[in-house]
Design a protein around this motif. Structure first.
Motif, PDB file in Angstrom:
ATOM      1  N   ILE A 142      29.322  31.550  43.605  1.00 46.67           N
ATOM      2  CA  ILE A 142      30.477  31.934  42.786  1.00 46.67           C
ATOM      3  C   ILE A 142      30.718  33.438  42.925  1.00 46.67           C
ATOM      4  CG2 ILE A 142      31.406  32.072  40.447  1.00 46.67           C
ATOM      5  CD1 ILE A 142      29.595  29.697  39.726  1.00 46.67           C
ATOM      6  N   VAL A 143      31.935  33.811  43.305  1.00 43.87           N
ATOM      7  CA  VAL A 143      32.290  35.231  43.398  1.00 43.87           C
ATOM      8  C   VAL A 143      32.731  35.721  42.022  1.00 43.87           C
ATOM      9  CG1 VAL A 143      33.802  36.946  44.467  1.00 43.87           C
ATOM     10  CG2 VAL A 143      32.954  35.010  45.820  1.00 43.87           C
ATOM     11  N   LYS A 144      32.131  36.819  41.593  1.00 41.81           N
ATOM     12  CA  LYS A 144      32.459  37.403  40.296  1.00 41.81           C
ATOM     13  C   LYS A 144      33.071  38.797  40.488  1.00 41.81           C
ATOM     14  CE  LYS A 144      28.656  35.833  40.015  1.00 41.81           C
ATOM     15  NZ  LYS A 144      27.903  34.796  40.785  1.00 41.81           N
ATOM     16  N   CYS A 145      33.628  39.320  39.402  1.00 38.19           N
ATOM     17  CA  CYS A 145      34.209  40.659  39.479  1.00 38.19           C
ATOM     18  C   CYS A 145      34.036  41.384  38.154  1.00 38.19           C
ATOM     19  CB  CYS A 145      35.688  40.588  39.851  1.00 38.19           C
ATOM     20  SG  CYS A 145      36.724  39.824  38.578  1.00 38.19           S
ATOM     21  N   LYS A 146      34.175  42.704  38.219  1.00 39.42           N
ATOM     22  CA  LYS A 146      34.151  43.540  37.023  1.00 39.42           C
ATOM     23  C   LYS A 146      35.520  44.198  36.892  1.00 39.42           C
ATOM     24  CE  LYS A 146      31.723  47.358  34.766  1.00 39.42           C
ATOM     25  NZ  LYS A 146      30.664  48.376  34.903  1.00 39.42           N
ATOM     26  N   LEU A 147      36.059  44.226  35.668  1.00 39.58           N
ATOM     27  CA  LEU A 147      37.388  44.802  35.417  1.00 39.58           C
ATOM     28  C   LEU A 147      37.285  46.129  34.675  1.00 39.58           C
ATOM     29  CD1 LEU A 147      39.318  41.673  34.034  1.00 39.58           C
ATOM     30  CD2 LEU A 147      38.797  42.237  36.411  1.00 39.58           C
ATOM     31  N   ASN A 148      38.280  46.982  34.878  1.00 39.05           N
ATOM     32  CA  ASN A 148      38.393  48.169  34.040  1.00 39.05           C
ATOM     33  C   ASN A 148      39.360  47.881  32.889  1.00 39.05           C
ATOM     34  OD1 ASN A 148      40.997  48.336  35.085  1.00 39.05           O
ATOM     35  ND2 ASN A 148      40.551  50.072  36.433  1.00 39.05           N
ATOM     36  N   LYS A 149      39.692  48.892  32.102  1.00 31.38           N
ATOM     37  CA  LYS A 149      40.551  48.684  30.930  1.00 31.38           C
ATOM     38  C   LYS A 149      41.980  48.305  31.300  1.00 31.38           C
ATOM     39  CE  LYS A 149      37.876  51.689  27.867  1.00 31.38           C
ATOM     40  NZ  LYS A 149      37.877  52.952  27.061  1.00 31.38           N
ATOM     41  N   LYS A 150      42.384  48.593  32.531  1.00 29.23           N
ATOM     42  CA  LYS A 150      43.735  48.257  32.995  1.00 29.23           C
ATOM     43  C   LYS A 150      43.802  46.840  33.589  1.00 29.23           C
ATOM     44  CE  LYS A 150      44.827  53.019  34.324  1.00 29.23           C
ATOM     45  NZ  LYS A 150      45.202  53.879  35.486  1.00 29.23           N
ATOM     46  N   LYS A 151      42.692  46.100  33.471  1.00 29.93           N
ATOM     47  CA  LYS A 151      42.577  44.768  34.066  1.00 29.93           C
ATOM     48  C   LYS A 151      42.696  44.817  35.591  1.00 29.93           C
ATOM     49  CE  LYS A 151      44.024  42.000  30.098  1.00 29.93           C
ATOM     50  NZ  LYS A 151      44.968  40.985  29.586  1.00 29.93           N
ATOM     51  N   GLU A 152      42.178  45.903  36.152  1.00 28.61           N
ATOM     52  CA  GLU A 152      42.070  46.012  37.604  1.00 28.61           C
ATOM     53  C   GLU A 152      40.650  45.659  38.005  1.00 28.61           C
ATOM     54  OE1 GLU A 152      45.260  49.718  38.029  1.00 28.61           O
ATOM     55  OE2 GLU A 152      43.088  50.087  38.070  1.00 28.61           O
ATOM     56  N   ILE A 153      40.521  44.974  39.116  1.00 24.41           N
ATOM     57  CA  ILE A 153      39.190  44.601  39.614  1.00 24.41           C
ATOM     58  C   ILE A 153      38.602  45.816  40.320  1.00 24.41           C
ATOM     59  CG2 ILE A 153      37.944  43.079  41.193  1.00 24.41           C
ATOM     60  CD1 ILE A 153      40.199  40.989  40.635  1.00 24.41           C
ATOM     61  N   ILE A 154      37.453  46.276  39.835  1.00 27.74           N
ATOM     62  CA  ILE A 154      36.858  47.494  40.400  1.00 27.74           C
ATOM     63  C   ILE A 154      35.590  47.215  41.193  1.00 27.74           C
ATOM     64  CG2 ILE A 154      37.896  49.069  38.738  1.00 27.74           C
ATOM     65  CD1 ILE A 154      35.257  48.968  37.148  1.00 27.74           C
ATOM     66  N   SER A 155      35.046  46.005  41.081  1.00 32.01           N
ATOM     67  CA  SER A 155      33.914  45.637  41.931  1.00 32.01           C
ATOM     68  C   SER A 155      33.826  44.117  42.024  1.00 32.01           C
ATOM     69  CB  SER A 155      32.594  46.206  41.398  1.00 32.01           C
ATOM     70  OG  SER A 155      32.266  45.629  40.142  1.00 32.01           O
ATOM     71  N   LEU A 156      33.232  43.654  43.111  1.00 28.46           N
ATOM     72  CA  LEU A 156      33.068  42.219  43.370  1.00 28.46           C
ATOM     73  C   LEU A 156      31.613  41.970  43.733  1.00 28.46           C
ATOM     74  CD1 LEU A 156      36.228  42.209  45.556  1.00 28.46           C
ATOM     75  CD2 LEU A 156      35.999  40.573  43.708  1.00 28.46           C
ATOM     76  N   TYR A 157      31.074  40.873  43.250  1.00 28.83           N
ATOM     77  CA  TYR A 157      29.664  40.595  43.543  1.00 28.83           C
ATOM     78  C   TYR A 157      29.403  39.093  43.479  1.00 28.83           C
ATOM     79  CZ  TYR A 157      29.315  40.328  38.411  1.00 28.83           C
ATOM     80  OH  TYR A 157      29.495  39.998  37.097  1.00 28.83           O
ATOM     81  N   ARG A 158      28.278  38.704  44.026  1.00 24.29           N
ATOM     82  CA  ARG A 158      27.866  37.293  43.978  1.00 24.29           C
ATOM     83  C   ARG A 158      26.719  37.058  42.998  1.00 24.29           C
ATOM     84  NH1 ARG A 158      29.977  33.744  47.529  1.00 24.29           N
ATOM     85  NH2 ARG A 158      31.259  34.596  49.206  1.00 24.29           N
ATOM     86  N   SER A 159      25.865  38.055  42.830  1.00 24.52           N
ATOM     87  CA  SER A 159      24.718  37.878  41.939  1.00 24.52           C
ATOM     88  C   SER A 159      24.374  39.199  41.268  1.00 24.52           C
ATOM     89  CB  SER A 159      23.511  37.381  42.746  1.00 24.52           C
ATOM     90  OG  SER A 159      22.389  37.217  41.910  1.00 24.52           O
ATOM     91  N   ILE A 160      24.015  39.111  39.986  1.00 25.13           N
ATOM     92  CA  ILE A 160      23.622  40.304  39.239  1.00 25.13           C
ATOM     93  C   ILE A 160      22.661  39.898  38.124  1.00 25.13           C
ATOM     94  CG2 ILE A 160      25.503  40.230  37.530  1.00 25.13           C
ATOM     95  CD1 ILE A 160      25.699  43.292  37.836  1.00 25.13           C
ATOM     96  N   ASN A 161      21.743  40.771  37.801  1.00 21.50           N
ATOM     97  CA  ASN A 161      20.802  40.526  36.714  1.00 21.50           C
ATOM     98  C   ASN A 161      21.563  40.523  35.384  1.00 21.50           C
ATOM     99  OD1 ASN A 161      18.845  40.873  34.611  1.00 21.50           O
ATOM    100  ND2 ASN A 161      17.382  41.578  36.156  1.00 21.50           N
ATOM    101  N   ASN A 162      21.383  39.461  34.608  1.00 23.44           N
ATOM    102  CA  ASN A 162      22.093  39.329  33.321  1.00 23.44           C
ATOM    103  C   ASN A 162      21.916  40.547  32.413  1.00 23.44           C
ATOM    104  OD1 ASN A 162      22.953  36.824  34.064  1.00 23.44           O
ATOM    105  ND2 ASN A 162      21.434  35.703  32.880  1.00 23.44           N
ATOM    106  N   LYS A 163      20.755  41.184  32.510  1.00 26.26           N
ATOM    107  CA  LYS A 163      20.454  42.325  31.629  1.00 26.26           C
ATOM    108  C   LYS A 163      21.327  43.534  31.950  1.00 26.26           C
ATOM    109  CE  LYS A 163      15.670  40.898  30.827  1.00 26.26           C
ATOM    110  NZ  LYS A 163      14.232  41.236  31.029  1.00 26.26           N
ATOM    111  N   LYS A 164      21.910  43.552  33.142  1.00 26.09           N
ATOM    112  CA  LYS A 164      22.753  44.679  33.540  1.00 26.09           C
ATOM    113  C   LYS A 164      24.204  44.517  33.085  1.00 26.09           C
ATOM    114  CE  LYS A 164      20.084  46.070  37.601  1.00 26.09           C
ATOM    115  NZ  LYS A 164      20.133  46.346  39.075  1.00 26.09           N
ATOM    116  N   ILE A 165      24.524  43.346  32.542  1.00 28.93           N
ATOM    117  CA  ILE A 165      25.881  43.094  32.073  1.00 28.93           C
ATOM    118  C   ILE A 165      26.049  43.661  30.668  1.00 28.93           C
ATOM    119  CG2 ILE A 165      27.605  41.326  31.535  1.00 28.93           C
ATOM    120  CD1 ILE A 165      27.014  41.500  34.482  1.00 28.93           C
TER     121      ILE A 165
END
Length: 257
Positions: A142-165
């Motif tokens: 599953i491809v995931k992404c992180k958004l900024n306050k403007k609802k722009e996608i600023i990074s894309l990733y496949r896996s990340i440690n839950n504790k870093k969210i």
């Protein structure tokens, strides 16, 4: 100038995990034709095309009066295939639809068209949905992404440690419905493959890595696509149990093509 939006479904037969899936028979229609007909229920698209390098696909779709575009068989992804397909087509924007998503909601296409109309100068857009389960953060399929306050996608990733969210709402799932300003797409495919694109096998990473804008269009939920043979049973079960999907299925099966 009012935007002229088209949709293109890029497809080929040589799927690694499920060969020939694009022509999978679902209720007597090839899967890609389900996607095309659902997109056709959106009245905001000028035209819909299927772009393919495979004669079997274009020949199969002839009886449904599908507009097909023959492309090279050298493409690594759907983005470059769509770019080749639209270079001589008069349009301002193109929506890339995946041919393995027979549960596509026409309302999602309408929403994307509305957002393009509101801000046609934006480089690109991608539908995103909430991440419903914590284990999806580490699911590399599953491809995931992180958004900024403007609802722009600023990074894309496949896996990340839950504790870093830090903020789950700012992390969302990428859906296979992407839109581009035509001129931007033609420029994008001429750029070198970016570091994160190659590392994570995420073609949209080229947009982020080159500091262009990829806007998130937030939708309430994702729907399963057919990537593996086992997914066929899951999708058919949704057709049977989900009232909205039952109604849509009946509509597309009875469309006058």
């Amino acid at each position: 100038m009012k935007p002229k939006i088209i949709a293109v479904i890029p497809c080929h037969l040589a799927s690694v995990r499920f060969p020939d899936k694009i022509l999978l028979n679902l209720f007597n229609l090839p899967m890609v034709e389900h996607v095309r007909r659902r997109a056709s229920l959106s009245k905001k698209l000028s035209k819909i095309y299927v772009a393919t390098c495979d004669s079997l696909i274009s020949n199969t779709l002839q009886k449904y009066n599908v507009k097909t575009i023959k492309t090279s068989n050298k493409h690594k992804n759907g983005t470059s295939r769509v770019a080749e397909a639209i270079k001589d087509i008069r349009c301002t924007h193109v929506i890339l639809l995946q041919g393995d998503e027979p549960l596509l909601l026409p309302s999602y296409v309408d929403l994307l068209c509305d957002r393009i109309m509101e801000n046609p100068s934006t480089d690109s857009w991608n539908l995103t949905a909430p991440i419903s389960k914590k284990n999806q953060f580490t699911d590399k399929s599953i491809v995931k992404c992180k958004l900024n306050k403007k609802k722009e996608i600023i990074s894309l990733y496949r896996s990340i440690n839950n504790k870093k969210i830090k903020n789950i709402r700012n992390n969302r799932k990428i859906l296979g419905i992407i839109a581009y300003k035509k001129n931007f797409l033609l420029k994008l495919v001429k750029l070198k493959e970016s570091k994160n694109e190659l590392k994570n096998f995420i073609e949209q990473a080229r947009i982020i890595d080159n500091n262009y804008t990829l806007k998130s269009i937030n939708v309430p939920k994702t729907l399963p696509s057919i990537n593996l043979k086992k997914d066929e049973r899951i999708v058919k079960n949704i057709f049977k149990k989900n009232l909205k999907q039952k109604i849509l299925l009946n509509k597309i099966l009875n469309l006058d093509v």
